[in-house]
Design a protein around this motif. Structure first.
Motif, mmCIF file in Angstrom:
data_model
loop_
_atom_site.group_PDB
_atom_site.id
_atom_site.type_symbol
_atom_site.label_atom_id
_atom_site.label_comp_id
_atom_site.label_asym_id
_atom_site.label_seq_id
_atom_site.Cartn_x
_atom_site.Cartn_y
_atom_site.Cartn_z
ATOM 1 N N ASP A 1 0.831 -1.205 0.000
ATOM 2 C CA ASP A 1 0.000 0.000 0.000
ATOM 3 C C ASP A 1 0.864 1.252 0.000
ATOM 4 O OD1 ASP A 1 0.253 0.965 3.039
ATOM 5 O OD2 ASP A 1 -0.025 -1.202 3.057
ATOM 6 N N ALA A 2 0.427 2.259 -0.720
ATOM 7 C CA ALA A 2 1.092 3.558 -0.771
ATOM 8 C C ALA A 2 0.049 4.640 -0.567
ATOM 9 C CB ALA A 2 1.807 3.740 -2.110
ATOM 10 N N VAL A 3 0.472 5.777 -0.014
ATOM 11 C CA VAL A 3 -0.469 6.857 0.305
ATOM 12 C C VAL A 3 0.086 8.199 -0.174
ATOM 13 C CG1 VAL A 3 -1.527 5.716 2.280
ATOM 14 C CG2 VAL A 3 0.523 7.093 2.612
ATOM 15 N N ALA A 4 -0.831 9.104 -0.398
ATOM 16 C CA ALA A 4 -0.478 10.487 -0.719
ATOM 17 C C ALA A 4 -1.649 11.363 -0.286
ATOM 18 C CB ALA A 4 -0.204 10.663 -2.204
ATOM 19 N N ALA A 5 -1.375 12.646 -0.020
ATOM 20 C CA ALA A 5 -2.439 13.584 0.366
ATOM 21 C C ALA A 5 -2.093 14.963 -0.145
ATOM 22 C CB ALA A 5 -2.626 13.600 1.885
ATOM 23 N N MET A 6 -3.119 15.781 -0.297
ATOM 24 C CA MET A 6 -2.945 17.169 -0.757
ATOM 25 C C MET A 6 -4.194 17.960 -0.386
ATOM 26 S SD MET A 6 -3.240 15.736 -4.587
ATOM 27 C CE MET A 6 -2.181 14.456 -3.965
ATOM 28 N N TRP B 1 -5.074 9.843 -1.445
ATOM 29 C CA TRP B 1 -4.933 8.721 -2.370
ATOM 30 C C TRP B 1 -4.403 7.515 -1.612
ATOM 31 C CZ3 TRP B 1 -6.098 8.263 -7.585
ATOM 32 C CH2 TRP B 1 -6.440 9.439 -8.257
ATOM 33 N N VAL B 2 -5.016 6.362 -1.865
ATOM 34 C CA VAL B 2 -4.511 5.079 -1.351
ATOM 35 C C VAL B 2 -4.360 4.155 -2.558
ATOM 36 C CG1 VAL B 2 -4.989 3.069 0.083
ATOM 37 C CG2 VAL B 2 -5.602 5.349 0.898
ATOM 38 N N ALA B 3 -3.124 3.763 -2.852
ATOM 39 C CA ALA B 3 -2.838 2.891 -3.993
ATOM 40 C C ALA B 3 -2.416 1.516 -3.472
ATOM 41 C CB ALA B 3 -1.736 3.486 -4.860
ATOM 42 N N ILE B 4 -3.061 0.479 -3.978
ATOM 43 C CA ILE B 4 -2.820 -0.894 -3.526
ATOM 44 C C ILE B 4 -2.307 -1.732 -4.696
ATOM 45 C CG2 ILE B 4 -3.820 -2.908 -2.391
ATOM 46 C CD1 ILE B 4 -3.861 -0.374 -0.689
ATOM 47 N N LEU C 1 -14.949 -1.379 15.222
ATOM 48 C CA LEU C 1 -14.646 -0.135 14.505
ATOM 49 C C LEU C 1 -15.851 0.802 14.447
ATOM 50 C CD1 LEU C 1 -12.539 -1.544 11.526
ATOM 51 C CD2 LEU C 1 -11.706 -0.282 13.512
ATOM 52 N N ASN C 2 -16.999 0.313 14.930
ATOM 53 C CA ASN C 2 -18.237 1.088 14.906
ATOM 54 C C ASN C 2 -18.575 1.525 13.481
ATOM 55 O OD1 ASN C 2 -20.521 2.246 15.956
ATOM 56 N ND2 ASN C 2 -19.516 4.096 16.716
ATOM 57 N N LEU C 3 -18.566 0.548 12.576
ATOM 58 C CA LEU C 3 -18.840 0.801 11.164
ATOM 59 C C LEU C 3 -19.955 -0.122 10.691
ATOM 60 C CD1 LEU C 3 -15.174 1.038 9.871
ATOM 61 C CD2 LEU C 3 -16.803 2.929 10.014
ATOM 62 N N ARG C 4 -20.833 0.398 9.842
ATOM 63 C CA ARG C 4 -21.955 -0.397 9.358
ATOM 64 C C ARG C 4 -21.539 -1.352 8.248
ATOM 65 N NH1 ARG C 4 -27.056 3.327 8.214
ATOM 66 N NH2 ARG C 4 -25.498 4.629 7.165
ATOM 67 N N ARG C 5 -20.492 -1.030 7.519
ATOM 68 C CA ARG C 5 -20.004 -1.931 6.469
ATOM 69 C C ARG C 5 -18.488 -1.815 6.393
ATOM 70 N NH1 ARG C 5 -22.951 2.043 4.677
ATOM 71 N NH2 ARG C 5 -24.763 0.699 4.371
ATOM 72 N N TYR C 6 -17.840 -2.946 6.170
ATOM 73 C CA TYR C 6 -16.378 -2.959 6.185
ATOM 74 C C TYR C 6 -15.896 -4.179 5.414
ATOM 75 C CZ TYR C 6 -11.687 -2.282 8.182
ATOM 76 O OH TYR C 6 -10.347 -2.044 8.360
ATOM 77 N N ALA C 7 -14.917 -3.984 4.533
ATOM 78 C CA ALA C 7 -14.348 -5.089 3.754
ATOM 79 C C ALA C 7 -12.843 -4.891 3.648
ATOM 80 C CB ALA C 7 -14.969 -5.132 2.353
ATOM 81 N N HIS C 8 -12.089 -5.972 3.690
ATOM 82 C CA HIS C 8 -10.631 -5.876 3.570
ATOM 83 C C HIS C 8 -10.234 -5.716 2.102
ATOM 84 C CE1 HIS C 8 -9.309 -7.688 7.693
ATOM 85 N NE2 HIS C 8 -9.517 -6.387 7.732
ATOM 86 N N PHE C 9 -9.508 -4.638 1.822
ATOM 87 C CA PHE C 9 -9.118 -4.285 0.454
ATOM 88 C C PHE C 9 -7.625 -3.986 0.338
ATOM 89 C CE2 PHE C 9 -8.253 -0.243 -1.856
ATOM 90 C CZ PHE C 9 -8.281 -0.714 -3.163
ATOM 91 N N THR C 10 -6.958 -3.657 1.435
ATOM 92 C CA THR C 10 -5.656 -2.984 1.354
ATOM 93 C C THR C 10 -4.443 -3.899 1.425
ATOM 94 O OG1 THR C 10 -5.773 -2.613 3.749
ATOM 95 C CG2 THR C 10 -6.580 -0.844 2.315
#
Length: 752
Positions: A270-275, A289-292, A550-559
């Motif tokens: 995984d790689a990340v970027a922000a702006m 940005w999250v690039a997998i 995580l207190n989330l209604r939907r969650y899937a592993h992608f990264t």
């Protein structure tokens, strides 16, 4: 005299009546009686000699054909994960019988005996199975296997198990040692089931010196069935793999993407970027940005690579090695996002508002190039004003924008209130020879939280997108704690003066209030462990039951598709659902999601157990030469047979047998998690600070035996035989007794 049937008539009748085949049944079918039976017997014998018929257990059948209901013996899974079986008692080469499990069938293991209904199939071009078998009933489990240390004996050898939960040795008769030498680590299979005495076995593999440093993880892999090497057909598929062209891919190489991982990371997926967001409608917002790594480009559904990855389910990490889900050519090279190298990816663009809420996102299939491979410590030092040569040029475009976006996302996380556990993570440090040098606490930086938060946002976006395009997916599910565990947690925290809300639907915020109340106190680690143990175990499912922690209604592993098959499944669903090109989810894969979810949830648990067992063995090896030394710790577990203490210095857990606590009877209360001495009144409970002496450390099993010296600073009472009530050996203060009494009184009131 009745006329004998022809050879063809007999073969036709057997084809129509495959479950029959006895001489009497054939005679009855053709009306043959008296002396004519002798001629029928002679005819059947001639057909056997000619190879037209074959005899099995007083029955004859057409050569190569089996009755519709047969007892089968399961073989080991082949390289495709398929299980082929052989009829019980079959001699020679059996026709191929493929076991076809149905939903809800129990797992069939190698050597299992089961009754099955057979369905003949026509093999394509002479290949494939001759029969498909459907389970009717499992009759017997296959032979047990044992990993242990071989010990020579005058009349027979023995195997001492390496699993500390196993307490039964096996006897190895003369001639069944397989060449094993005294003290070697061996694998054995059980033979026979004697009514009395030790189980008997036969050595099937010699694994070398169990005390060699590199053997510790090897023991865990054999014990838990974790595969390390890859079959030739899988490795053959990696030869000649090439990166995709830019056709149909978005060029993302200009983005300031970087990878941030531990310094000893074996892969970078995984790689990340922000702006800052320049949209005037989103003032103060951020683009993240999250690039997998695009593993789906290389690992196609149904390929040998795919079958092996699914079988493994995930990578398993040990202090000295990794048992990877994918071959090194992919995990460490083609799919790893190395610095200054073009790599295919599936990228996610997220828009956050000034308060950190995700207000939009989109996926694309692209080509990226990492600006740098950084460690968490490097990035943290740069954020704190101490950049090094690698991070100094990245401060403006990479580091500051990433932390600005993280601070906004962290504020949104705080409002969401996921479960905020604070459990120290320990790291075992090895030298070049594989010996333990030290046991350190892993540092915990904002840089870690930055990556975690962006990965969580990406996983949520993947689940939301697949739901929007109505594509089947695997959710990461974490259900709410069950009431029994919550009641045990309440009783435990009441003994240290804390409370957990009751009489309402518990949310993560309630747990967080409890955790924050314990923070900074001597009971903090105990409360964190108690909250963790009260939770259900997360798993994979094609149905969405939300993620409580995580207190989330939907969650899937992608990264993390390099090391988790679930993420690869989600990648393929995105590729198919968004029409991003080749390598997408197939109808067959979508149909098998329930079986895949169950399988990879199991492999994940097996890997966790193997990693935990390996760490226990390394810690025991680290402490083996410190027998007699004294350590501080806390009581981390209570059982009928004793208590467990976690050592503060190393984090190792050791057993204090109840028989060593003194010459009195200790009563176990599973509800309050305590042991109470009947004469001394000493109460031992979770979270109490203790002083212990190391009595035994076994690197082979990972077991530590401790002696309890003091509890909460008070020497441990050791009453003599015959002492009643508060005798001479009784401590002045009964440790924790008033708190336990109060908890019990409250429980009695509740029952009334």
């Amino acid at each position: 005299m009745p006329t004998l049937p022809s050879r063809q008539q007999i073969l036709d009748w057997l084809a129509e009546n495959p479950s029959a085949g006895g001489k009497r049944e054939i005679a009855r079918a053709f009306g043959i009686k008296g002396a004519a039976r002798v001629e029928l017997k002679r005819l059947l014998a001639e057909m056997e000699d000619e190879g037209v018929l074959e005899r099995r257990r007083r029955r004859v059948n057409r050569k190569g054909h089996l009755p519709p209901v047969t007892v089968l013996v399961a073989g080991a899974p082949d390289s495709n994960g398929d299980v082929f079986a052989t009829p019980k008692g079959w001699e020679g080469e059996s026709p191929p019988i493929l076991y076809m499990p149905r939903k809800g069938d129990p797992a069939i293991g190698e050597g299992d005996l089961f009754l099955a209904k057979l369905h003949p199939v026509e093999p394509a071009e002479g290949e494939g199975p001759a029969y498909e078998a459907r389970l009717i009933k499992r009759l017997q489990h296959g032979p047990r296997r044992l990993l242990g240390i071989f010990r020579e004996g005058a009349e027979a050898g023995r195997i001492v198990p390496v699993d500390k939960k196993a307490d039964t040795e096996w006897m190895i008769p003369k001639g069944a040692e397989g060449g094993a030498r005294d003290g070697e680590l061996v694998e054995a299979v059980q033979e026979g089931h004697p009514r009395f005495g030790l189980p008997r076995g036969r050595v099937t593999a010699r694994l070398g010196d169990p005390m060699a440093p590199r053997s510790i993880s090897l023991i865990a892999m054999h014990q838990h069935g974790i595969r390390y090497d890859f079959p030739d057909e899988v490795l053959d598929e990696t030869v000649g793999l090439k990166e995709p062209s830019m056709a149909k891919r978005e060029d993302l190489r200009a983005l300031p993407l970087v990878t941030i991982d531990p310094p000893d990371a074996r892969d970078h997926d995984d790689a990340v970027a922000a702006m800052p967001d320049d949209d005037p409608k989103n003032k103060g917002g951020h683009i993240v940005w999250v690039a997998i790594a695009d593993v789906g480009w290389y690992v196609r559904p149904g390929s040998a690579l795919d079958r092996e990855a699914r079988r493994r389910g995930n990578s398993t990490y040990f202090p000295d090695r990794v048992a990877p889900m994918l071959p090194e050519m992919l995990s460490a090279d083609l799919c790893s996002l190395h610095e200054d190298v073009d790599r295919p990816c599936i990228a996610l663009r997220m828009v956050l508002d000034a308060e950190g809420n995700k207000i939009a996102h989109s996926f694309t299939r692209g080509m990226m190039r990492s600006r740098a491979s950084l460690s968490y410590a490097q990035v943290q030092r740069a954020e704190e004003g101490e950049p090094d040569a690698a991070t100094e040029p990245l401060m403006h475009d990479v580091v500051r924008p990433l932390f600005a976006a993280y601070r906004a996302a962290a504020a949104a996380r705080e409002r969401r209130q996921p479960l905020d556990l604070d459990l120290p993570e320990r790291r075992i440090v090895l030298d070049d020879d594989g010996n333990v040098v030290s046991v350190d606490f892993r540092d915990r930086f904002d840089a870690h939280r930055l990556i975690e938060e962006f990965m969580i946002l990406a996983n949520v976006a993947a689940a939301e997108t697949l739901e929007a395009v109505r594509r089947p997916l695997l959710y990461r599910v974490h259900e709410e704690p069950n009431p029994e565990k919550l009641e045990s947690l309440r009783e435990m925290v009441e003994t240290v003066g804390l409370t957990l809300a009751k009489g309402q639907v518990l949310k993560t915020a309630h747990f967080n209030r409890l955790l924050h109340a314990a923070a900074g106190t001597p009971n903090a680690e105990m409360v964190n462990m108690g909250v963790l143990r009260s939770q259900t175990q997360a798993y994979y499912s094609p149905e969405n039951f939300a993620h409580f922690g995580l207190n989330l209604r939907r969650y899937a592993h992608f990264t993390s598709p390099i090391r988790r098959y679930a993420d690869l499944v989600v990648h393929r669903a995105l590729i198919a659902g968004l029409r991003l090109g080749d390598g997408g989810q197939t109808p067959e894969e979508a149909e098998a999601l329930a079986e895949t979810a169950e399988h990879i949830s199991t492999t994940e648990r097996v890997s966790m157990e193997a990693e935990r067992d390996t760490n226990d063995r390394y810690l025991a090896a680290f402490l083996a030469d410190r027998k007699g030394a004294e350590f501080d710790g806390v009581i981390s577990g209570i059982a009928r047979f004793g208590l467990f203490a976690k050592l503060a210095e190393s984090g190792a857990d050791g057993l204090i047998p109840i028989s060593t606590l003194g010459n009195e009877y200790f009563r176990h209360d599973p509800e309050t998690q305590t042991l109470t001495g009947e004469r001394s009144g000493t109460v031992l409970g979770l979270g109490q600070r203790v002083r212990v002496r190391l009595a035994e450390a076994d690197p082979v099993t990972g077991g530590l035996i401790l002696e309890l010296l003091a509890v909460e600073g008070e020497p441990m009472a050791r009453p003599r035989g015959g002492t009643r009530g508060r005798g001479k050996g009784t401590p002045k203060r009964r440790l924790g007794r008033d708190k336990i009494a109060k908890a019990r009184a409250a429980k009695r009131d509740k029952r009334r």
